[in-house]
Design a protein around this motif. Sequence first.
Motif: not given
Length: 413
Positions: A367-373
């Motif tokens: 799962p991709q958890q980064y914000q503000n991409l």
Amino acid sequence: MKQLVKMEKRSSFMTPLSLSLFLLLIIIAALQLEASVPMKTIHYVNEWKTWSDAQQYCKENFTDLASGGYQREDLLNELVKNGDRSVWIGLYRDPGNASVWRWTGERGDASDDASWATTSEREMKNCTYLSFRKKTCPTLNVTSEANVTKDCKPSEYRGLYNAHCSESKLSYCSKGDQVQLETEAMSWYDAQESCNNKSMVLATVTQSNQHTFTAIGWTWIGLHIPPNTPGNYTSKDIWKWIGTDSQYNWGWGEPDHENCGVLRFPSNMLHSDSCSDRHRFMCFVDNVILVKENKTWEEALEHCRAIGSGDSSRHNHYRDHQYDLVSLQSEDDHRYARDKIQEATTNEVWTALRFLAGQWLWVDGEPQQYQNLPLCPAWGRHCGTLPKDHSTQWQIRDCMERRNFLCIKTPAG
């Protein structure tokens, strides 16, 4: 029909791997993905060994003594089942660091002119003695300093050695240029107190003044590794982890005078212990590989998935590969990976982060958890990196740029 022809022409310029990336979302959704492999795997060894023997065992059978990851519940349960209160881990006092050695008195820091017998003499022992051996003058055949000729002295300087501070030896006190031999054998700390009672300190030895010390045998001098006390230097300055960990969760009153680290239960705190004691221990396996080759993102992905596959031309990039580009999920993952890439030859390394079909994802299915991409990244800037510095957890770069990269073992590996 014209539109179909255009699409076919465009795809003819794409490599098989490039085409596969656009189908990857569908494949990931269709497959039942296995749990990911952690950055490092911890193994509990149910054998009693000294710290150095435990490290040798870990190096021969795994990677090294464990320097983290020991909070796993299954490991803790096994430790409790075996009744363990202390296990060796990859934490030790670093005697090879010149900054840890101190002279008593005003001089303080030990410099390179302290002439050790050999560099290996900086072992895990905290106090230092001076060694002279008996020498016979060939002409007068005398062994007392009272009858020394100009060209012959009865004692030969051998250098500095270190020993456990509790050992009994003679000692040298000094005050300014005055040097005095104490002929009663005692421990290093008792010798230090004896000198202090005379308003002196244990002596400092340099290349320029070593000729003034002539007593045959072993004599304490003022070079030592002091205990960690308030006002001294911190434990982080002289204690070192094997591997990349940098956190120190010391128990109360620790570290003490000893030189090797144990993990205590049930407190889960670090303590120092004698390296010659015997404990069970924990080893780790490093599941991450830093590849110091400059490749595009797709070349990096292909390289990782070809590791251990034999004939890469027949390799299936969707399944059964033993390694993949690394995905970063937790803060511990980021810290471990960032420490590892400090040896990279590029300021950033490729990760498994990729923009495909209008969204960001890890190509290994995590799962991709980064914000503000960026929701709509610039053309070509569809690939993620991890920078060496701590300014951010990710950067977005042109996939055709070339840089180092991290591969991680997969469940199939």
